[in-house]
Design a protein around this motif. Structure first.
Motif, PDB file in Angstrom:
ATOM      1  N   LYS A   1      18.202  -1.481  10.681  1.00 27.08           N
ATOM      2  CA  LYS A   1      17.532  -2.750  10.730  1.00 27.08           C
ATOM      3  C   LYS A   1      17.430  -2.723   9.259  1.00 27.08           C
ATOM      4  CE  LYS A   1      16.718  -3.560  15.434  1.00 27.08           C
ATOM      5  NZ  LYS A   1      16.101  -4.510  16.342  1.00 27.08           N
ATOM      6  N   PRO A   2      17.582  -4.126   8.730  1.00 28.69           N
ATOM      7  CA  PRO A   2      17.215  -4.364   7.737  1.00 28.69           C
ATOM      8  C   PRO A   2      15.610  -4.035   7.048  1.00 28.69           C
ATOM      9  CG  PRO A   2      19.420  -5.282   8.063  1.00 28.69           C
ATOM     10  CD  PRO A   2      18.521  -4.213   8.755  1.00 28.69           C
ATOM     11  N   THR A   3      14.880  -4.254   7.937  1.00 29.16           N
ATOM     12  CA  THR A   3      13.537  -4.489   8.128  1.00 29.16           C
ATOM     13  C   THR A   3      12.838  -2.930   8.061  1.00 29.16           C
ATOM     14  OG1 THR A   3      13.259  -6.736   9.021  1.00 29.16           O
ATOM     15  CG2 THR A   3      11.205  -5.360   8.607  1.00 29.16           C
ATOM     16  N   PHE A   4      13.427  -2.212   8.512  1.00 32.29           N
ATOM     17  CA  PHE A   4      12.614  -0.118   8.855  1.00 32.29           C
ATOM     18  C   PHE A   4      13.263   0.178   7.943  1.00 32.29           C
ATOM     19  CE2 PHE A   4      12.167  -3.669  12.387  1.00 32.29           C
ATOM     20  CZ  PHE A   4      10.688  -4.105  11.972  1.00 32.29           C
ATOM     21  N   ARG A   5      14.620   0.455   7.384  1.00 31.42           N
ATOM     22  CA  ARG A   5      15.130   1.502   6.784  1.00 31.42           C
ATOM     23  C   ARG A   5      15.001   2.321   5.732  1.00 31.42           C
ATOM     24  NH1 ARG A   5      21.271  -2.026   6.221  1.00 31.42           N
ATOM     25  NH2 ARG A   5      20.967  -3.235   4.133  1.00 31.42           N
ATOM     26  N   GLU A   6      14.465   1.884   5.104  1.00 27.34           N
ATOM     27  CA  GLU A   6      13.891   2.060   3.841  1.00 27.34           C
ATOM     28  C   GLU A   6      12.738   3.233   3.988  1.00 27.34           C
ATOM     29  OE1 GLU A   6      13.738  -0.337   0.328  1.00 27.34           O
ATOM     30  OE2 GLU A   6      15.443  -1.087   0.583  1.00 27.34           O
ATOM     31  N   ALA A   7      12.277   2.131   5.286  1.00 25.66           N
ATOM     32  CA  ALA A   7      10.690   2.821   5.329  1.00 25.66           C
ATOM     33  C   ALA A   7      11.137   4.356   6.663  1.00 25.66           C
ATOM     34  CB  ALA A   7       9.702   1.704   5.834  1.00 25.66           C
ATOM     35  N   PHE A   8      12.000   4.217   7.095  1.00 27.04           N
ATOM     36  CA  PHE A   8      12.286   5.370   8.102  1.00 27.04           C
ATOM     37  C   PHE A   8      12.574   6.119   6.832  1.00 27.04           C
ATOM     38  CE2 PHE A   8      14.447   7.863  10.875  1.00 27.04           C
ATOM     39  CZ  PHE A   8      13.299   7.795  12.065  1.00 27.04           C
ATOM     40  N   ALA A   9      13.534   5.553   6.286  1.00 26.69           N
ATOM     41  CA  ALA A   9      14.360   7.467   5.205  1.00 26.69           C
ATOM     42  C   ALA A   9      13.121   8.136   4.466  1.00 26.69           C
ATOM     43  CB  ALA A   9      14.985   6.497   4.764  1.00 26.69           C
ATOM     44  N   ALA A  10      12.134   7.097   4.309  1.00 30.69           N
ATOM     45  CA  ALA A  10      11.010   7.634   2.576  1.00 30.69           C
ATOM     46  C   ALA A  10       9.290   6.867   3.503  1.00 30.69           C
ATOM     47  CB  ALA A  10      11.446   7.030   1.690  1.00 30.69           C
ATOM     48  N   ARG A  11       9.221   6.762   4.501  1.00 35.07           N
ATOM     49  CA  ARG A  11       7.888   6.113   4.377  1.00 35.07           C
ATOM     50  C   ARG A  11       7.060   6.227   5.777  1.00 35.07           C
ATOM     51  NH1 ARG A  11       9.502   2.772   0.350  1.00 35.07           N
ATOM     52  NH2 ARG A  11       9.576   1.300   1.877  1.00 35.07           N
ATOM     53  N   ARG A  12       7.300   7.338   6.300  1.00 39.70           N
ATOM     54  CA  ARG A  12       7.064   7.810   8.018  1.00 39.70           C
ATOM     55  C   ARG A  12       5.508   7.472   7.571  1.00 39.70           C
ATOM     56  NH1 ARG A  12      12.029  10.184   7.841  1.00 39.70           N
ATOM     57  NH2 ARG A  12      11.087  12.592   7.771  1.00 39.70           N
ATOM     58  N   CYS A  13       4.896   7.126   9.027  1.00 44.79           N
ATOM     59  CA  CYS A  13       3.233   7.748   9.250  1.00 44.79           C
ATOM     60  C   CYS A  13       3.257   7.705  10.635  1.00 44.79           C
ATOM     61  CB  CYS A  13       2.653   6.588   8.304  1.00 44.79           C
ATOM     62  SG  CYS A  13       2.734   5.139   8.902  1.00 44.79           S
ATOM     63  N   VAL A  14       1.581   8.474  10.357  1.00 42.60           N
ATOM     64  CA  VAL A  14       1.650   9.001  11.912  1.00 42.60           C
ATOM     65  C   VAL A  14       0.188   8.145  12.315  1.00 42.60           C
ATOM     66  CG1 VAL A  14       0.215  10.122  13.390  1.00 42.60           C
ATOM     67  CG2 VAL A  14       2.063  11.002  11.771  1.00 42.60           C
ATOM     68  N   VAL A  15      -0.072   7.126  12.230  1.00 42.32           N
ATOM     69  CA  VAL A  15      -0.660   6.481  13.510  1.00 42.32           C
ATOM     70  C   VAL A  15      -2.580   6.615  14.302  1.00 42.32           C
ATOM     71  CG1 VAL A  15      -1.807   3.884  13.864  1.00 42.32           C
ATOM     72  CG2 VAL A  15       0.123   4.432  12.558  1.00 42.32           C
ATOM     73  N   PRO A  16      -2.983   7.066  13.368  1.00 43.81           N
ATOM     74  CA  PRO A  16      -3.746   7.703  14.763  1.00 43.81           C
ATOM     75  C   PRO A  16      -5.065   7.436  16.036  1.00 43.81           C
ATOM     76  CG  PRO A  16      -5.034   8.235  12.653  1.00 43.81           C
ATOM     77  CD  PRO A  16      -3.988   7.907  12.926  1.00 43.81           C
ATOM     78  N   ALA A  17      -5.392   7.252  16.983  1.00 46.35           N
ATOM     79  CA  ALA A  17      -5.462   6.526  17.534  1.00 46.35           C
ATOM     80  C   ALA A  17      -6.192   7.293  19.393  1.00 46.35           C
ATOM     81  CB  ALA A  17      -5.483   5.187  18.681  1.00 46.35           C
ATOM     82  N   ASP A  18      -7.449   6.658  19.976  1.00 47.16           N
ATOM     83  CA  ASP A  18      -7.476   7.643  21.297  1.00 47.16           C
ATOM     84  C   ASP A  18      -7.371   7.322  22.648  1.00 47.16           C
ATOM     85  OD1 ASP A  18      -9.665   5.649  20.751  1.00 47.16           O
ATOM     86  OD2 ASP A  18     -11.468   7.389  20.584  1.00 47.16           O
ATOM     87  N   GLY A  19      -6.156   5.775  21.653  1.00 45.50           N
ATOM     88  CA  GLY A  19      -5.838   5.165  23.351  1.00 45.50           C
ATOM     89  C   GLY A  19      -5.606   4.199  22.507  1.00 45.50           C
ATOM     90  N   PHE A  20      -4.319   2.965  23.429  1.00 46.28           N
ATOM     91  CA  PHE A  20      -4.293   1.479  23.780  1.00 46.28           C
ATOM     92  C   PHE A  20      -3.972   0.867  24.498  1.00 46.28           C
ATOM     93  CE2 PHE A  20      -0.363   3.713  24.802  1.00 46.28           C
ATOM     94  CZ  PHE A  20       0.252   3.754  25.472  1.00 46.28           C
ATOM     95  N   TYR A  21      -3.964  -0.199  24.344  1.00 40.97           N
ATOM     96  CA  TYR A  21      -4.251  -1.799  25.998  1.00 40.97           C
ATOM     97  C   TYR A  21      -3.009  -2.345  26.029  1.00 40.97           C
ATOM     98  CZ  TYR A  21      -9.275  -1.263  24.627  1.00 40.97           C
ATOM     99  OH  TYR A  21     -10.335  -1.642  23.933  1.00 40.97           O
ATOM    100  N   GLU A  22      -2.667  -1.957  27.532  1.00 41.40           N
ATOM    101  CA  GLU A  22      -1.234  -2.746  27.691  1.00 41.40           C
ATOM    102  C   GLU A  22      -1.859  -3.604  28.845  1.00 41.40           C
ATOM    103  OE1 GLU A  22       0.876  -4.217  27.213  1.00 41.40           O
ATOM    104  OE2 GLU A  22       2.045  -2.654  25.537  1.00 41.40           O
ATOM    105  N   TRP A  23      -0.917  -4.840  29.155  1.00 40.90           N
ATOM    106  CA  TRP A  23      -1.647  -5.888  29.650  1.00 40.90           C
ATOM    107  C   TRP A  23      -0.581  -5.730  31.361  1.00 40.90           C
ATOM    108  CZ3 TRP A  23      -3.016  -5.606  25.142  1.00 40.90           C
ATOM    109  CH2 TRP A  23      -4.164  -6.140  24.506  1.00 40.90           C
ATOM    110  N   THR A  24      -1.227  -6.541  32.422  1.00 42.70           N
ATOM    111  CA  THR A  24       0.130  -6.422  33.138  1.00 42.70           C
ATOM    112  C   THR A  24      -0.735  -8.182  34.146  1.00 42.70           C
ATOM    113  OG1 THR A  24       1.353  -6.099  34.982  1.00 42.70           O
ATOM    114  CG2 THR A  24      -1.416  -5.432  35.360  1.00 42.70           C
TER     115      THR A  24
END
Length: 266
Positions: A82-105
């Motif tokens: 996808k145009p919005t993400f393809r350049e970042a996927f090719a050259a600027r991948r990163c890791v987001v550290p966290a010890d949890g995330f929220y979701e809702w139901t």
């Protein structure tokens, strides 16, 4: 914690460089949302570096801060092309550290929050993309990141149909592109749901629905009934400018108006 989980000391690429000024400003967070600054791990000169970044890619056609759409998440199955993400996927991948995330139901107006965290404790390593972005109003350039999502695992499926891509510690260098033989094909192969049993779930207070609340009590377990806020009486719809996308839902069809996730504690 992050360095230890990745096996620092096994070679020059294994240690993590961190900006001392950014480290001095660090504090534990319990409820973050798009537009929040959060540390991400990326490759710099073939080394790992922990750098501050703002959560949320800016929509490609934004013409000012008012009404701006922040792309907090990107579907893994199209991020490479996808145009919005393809350049970042090719050259600027990163890791987001966290010890949890929220979701809702639950039904709209009475959403019940759940905190997902590692079943054995420790940190999650969420696959992300980052890019420099210029503020359309000020001209300032900062680093922004988005989190890649995939189909929900058995742990998350009872609450939501998507989840962040979680990386094993041994796959981090491959994702960042600092491992031997790393490349886009091998990185894309990592974009899959986490194995069953990776995550534990805990119903938590609906106080987390407001990003103004940011304290340890948000993570205390509550009865499922208590986690469901009372639905408000129907009100006439009012136009709303701007806003952000619900957590892990790029179609905007689920979750609260402002997504949240807890950052890592170091």
């Amino acid at each position: 914690m992050l360095e230890a989980s990745l096996g620092a000391g096994a070679g020059p690429a294994r240690a993590i460089d961190a900006d001392p000024k950014a480290a001095a400003r660090y504090r534990p967070r319990y409820n973050i949302a798009p537009s929040t600054v959060h540390p991400v791990l990326r490759a710099q000169d073939s080394h790992r570096a922990l750098v501050p970044a703002t959560w949320g890619f800016v929509g490609r056609f934004a013409r000012g801060s008012a009404g701006q759409t922040l792309l907090a998440n990107a579907r893994a199955d199209g991020a490479r092309t996808k145009p919005t993400f393809r350049e970042a996927f090719a050259a600027r991948r990163c890791v987001v550290p966290a010890d949890g995330f929220y979701e809702w139901t639950g039904p709209k107006g009475a959403r019940r929050p759940t905190w997902f965290h590692p079943a054995g404790g420790g940190l999650l390593r969420m696959a992300g993309l980052c890019q420099p972005a210029k503020d359309p109003d000020t001209g300032d350039v900062d680093l922004r990141f988005t989190i890649l999502t995939t189909e929900a695992s058995a742990d998350v499926a009872p609450v939501h149909d998507r989840m962040p891509v979680l990386l094993d510690s041994g796959d981090v260098d491959l994702w960042l592109g600092v491992a031997d033989g790393a490349g886009a094909d091998r990185a894309e192969a990592l974009l899959r749901p986490a194995p069953p049993g990776t995550l534990a779930a805990r119903p938590v207070s609906p106080r987390v629905n407001s990003v103004g609340h940011d304290d340890p009590a948000l993570l205390e377990e509550v009865a499922a009934e208590a986690a469901a806020p009372k639905a408000a009486a129907p009100k006439a719809a009012a136009p709303k400018a701007g806003g952000t996308l619900p957590l892990f839902d790029l179609d905007g069809g689920a979750g609260p108006a402002v997504p949240s996730g807890r950052t890592s504690r170091r």
